[in-house]
Design an enzyme around this catalytic site. Sequence first.
Site, PDB file in Angstrom:
ATOM      1  N   GLY A 210       0.787  -1.225   0.000  1.00  0.00           N
ATOM      2  CA  GLY A 210       0.000   0.000   0.000  1.00  0.00           C
ATOM      3  C   GLY A 210       0.815   1.270   0.000  1.00  0.00           C
ATOM      4  O   GLY A 210       0.325   2.307   0.452  1.00  0.00           O
ATOM      5  N   LYS A 241      -0.066   2.223  -4.478  1.00  0.00           N
ATOM      6  CA  LYS A 241      -0.609   3.550  -4.749  1.00  0.00           C
ATOM      7  C   LYS A 241      -0.305   4.037  -6.159  1.00  0.00           C
ATOM      8  O   LYS A 241      -1.036   4.869  -6.692  1.00  0.00           O
ATOM      9  CB  LYS A 241      -0.044   4.549  -3.731  1.00  0.00           C
ATOM     10  N   ASP A 317      -8.770   7.011   1.200  1.00  0.00           N
ATOM     11  CA  ASP A 317      -7.757   7.774   1.917  1.00  0.00           C
ATOM     12  C   ASP A 317      -6.987   8.670   0.960  1.00  0.00           C
ATOM     13  O   ASP A 317      -6.976   8.459  -0.251  1.00  0.00           O
ATOM     14  CB  ASP A 317      -6.777   6.825   2.619  1.00  0.00           C
ATOM     15  N   ASP A 318      -6.321   9.670   1.520  1.00  0.00           N
ATOM     16  CA  ASP A 318      -5.448  10.568   0.763  1.00  0.00           C
ATOM     17  C   ASP A 318      -6.181  11.240  -0.389  1.00  0.00           C
ATOM     18  O   ASP A 318      -5.694  11.309  -1.523  1.00  0.00           O
ATOM     19  CB  ASP A 318      -4.220   9.822   0.246  1.00  0.00           C
ATOM     20  N   ASP A 430      -1.019  -0.969   9.336  1.00  0.00           N
ATOM     21  CA  ASP A 430       0.118  -0.512  10.135  1.00  0.00           C
ATOM     22  C   ASP A 430       1.238  -0.027   9.220  1.00  0.00           C
ATOM     23  O   ASP A 430       1.832  -0.807   8.470  1.00  0.00           O
ATOM     24  CB  ASP A 430       0.617  -1.647  11.028  1.00  0.00           C
ATOM     25  N   ASN A 431       1.533   1.259   9.282  1.00  0.00           N
ATOM     26  CA  ASN A 431       2.544   1.858   8.413  1.00  0.00           C
ATOM     27  C   ASN A 431       3.954   1.659   8.966  1.00  0.00           C
ATOM     28  O   ASN A 431       4.674   2.602   9.289  1.00  0.00           O
ATOM     29  CB  ASN A 431       2.243   3.336   8.186  1.00  0.00           C
TER      30      ASN A 431
END
Length: 664
Positions: A210, A241, A317-318, A430-431
């Site tokens: 991701g 992405k 998101d984003d 979890d990044n």
Amino acid sequence: MNAPSARAGSRRRRFLLLSVAGLLVAAVIAGWFISAREVPGGGDRSRGDLPAVHPVPQHAVSQSGESVPLTGRVHVVAAPETDQPALDALLDVIAAAGGTAEVVAALDKPSEGSSAVYLGLGGEASPARSALRDLGTERPEDGEALDRAEGYVVATGKLEGIPTAVLVGHDGDGVFHSVQTLRQLLKAGSVPALHVSDWPLMETRGVIEGFYGTPWSHQARLDVISFAGRQKMNTYIYSPKDDPLLREKWRDLYSAQELTELQELIEAAEANHLRFTYALSPGIDVCYSRDSDLEDAITKLESLYGLGVRSFVIPLDDIATKVQCPEDLEEFGSGPSNLAKAQAGFLNSLQERFTAGKQDLQPLETVPTFYTGSGSNPYKKQLGRLLDPAIVVQWTGEDVVSHRITRDSAQAARRSYGREDAGRPIVIWDNYPVNDFSQDHLFMAPLIGRDADLYQSVQGIVTNPMIQPYLSLPAIFNYADFSWNGPAYRPQESMDAALAQLAGPDQQVQAAVRAFVDLNQDWQDDELTPSAPALRRDIRQFWSDYDAGKAPSGDLLRRAELLQKLPELLPRMAEPGFAADAEHWAAAAAEFGRGVEEAIAMLEAARRGDSESVAESRRNVNSALTAAGARTQPTLALGVVTPVFGDGELKTFLEDALRRAPGS
């Protein structure tokens, strides 16, 4: 997910959670890494001389009796419905041990000197379950293991007069996991006398591709899926992405070639007992109230469903934090609360229309536009009130990059994204160890800062890895350990096991891998993962000896010599992809190693008063600094960058040495 940071590497240090640093340290001192205990989830560590198994089983004990050799003739007793990937994996294990397997439906007059392995489901009528009962070694934990999804039992004894191992699973996943445990239990080709009762504590355990930046290659994805399956993960989320067909061109369908590669990934995931989850991200330009956009999303998902995908995420998101198209503004109005209303309507319609008549789908998941923080706000309140309660939310913790994720925080998030009368199921995106926001760095410290009992608050956790897939494998190993059995997870033990597996048996190669990983321990200035701890120790000792007028211990020089050999040693690892990913960092480390060796020679020459040697070494140190600082690592959007190690300990040492030597 990391859009703001991905576009600005200079903001790297702004993710620090300085306010919780004290809490982190206190948690460790107080015993955050909870010692294992003889209860479900605790990880029974009274295992005698059993080999280490990762993830750590809930219960694993040695018992009396003889081992089960897999080096000779082995009767594999498997019913016709036995999971084929598990059976194939077992046959591979036996072949690797040097044995010859014969697959039979029943054990009838086994040959003298042979062994047997029963493999199958735990139903009362199954041959494997009957064999487990006949061993006479059943334990109370077996019932729990065989009642839980993905649970399994491995036990040894004697049946029909020959040494026998029994591998029983609650379901096909459990049967497959039992073989992965057997693979690790082998000692000199034999299974020691033992009893393992095991099951996972988290329902969702896996990897999400991701990040922003160069997507992984097709082969890398296949390799990560295989690795994750061996570590008993069950999820791979396809969400790069910078794949335009997921985001900018989300309405477009895949070409025949692209569908072929996706099909291969789906089949690889199935063979390794992972769910292949497809993430479609329409939020950049979707009009939530437009029927044609809903139809485009359904058509895209149907095309993937036709390939065999049964798990989907709709990340939002984003993107802009208010609706964009005129129709949405007219229907919903502006502002975050109205964005939530628009998104809930779109997702609910997608859920209703796409899932109609499909009984084999996993629950739909989404990533909210406001995906951080556990507290409520107007957006979360509206989304929680209107969104179908079956839809799962992915959440990153209190921040985009969260240094600490607690059980209480996750519980609060469940309430914030849910309805007043019920919490929302949460999966943690979890990044870590993702490095898209700092592409000149590698993050290779072990996973820390997640509550051991987090499994009590969330459905699961997925790791967002680095742009470098093979350098991410150690952290993926950590997440597999943590998500399977959090209370038994020991960060350094898990990391050591991961590196040993990836390096292979060569001791010199293992030392090289440890030295390389030590250089890249840095993680956002987190004091629990200090940058290059072993190197720092050697540097401190060197200067302490030097300043005291003593001969240096030699540890730093030996480390420098090892760093110079990294380009030669890393390609000899059991996992060759590691060296390929590390190529430019390893080359820079080798230059630094050369510089350290020259710096030590320069300081020794200075003490002897040998000005000519000092000058020569000085030139060599500066040459090494220049070579190590070269831009060599390509990136997708940032050009070619300089590989950086931690906080620059090597560069600092060389600069200090140059200042201390005469002629500076």
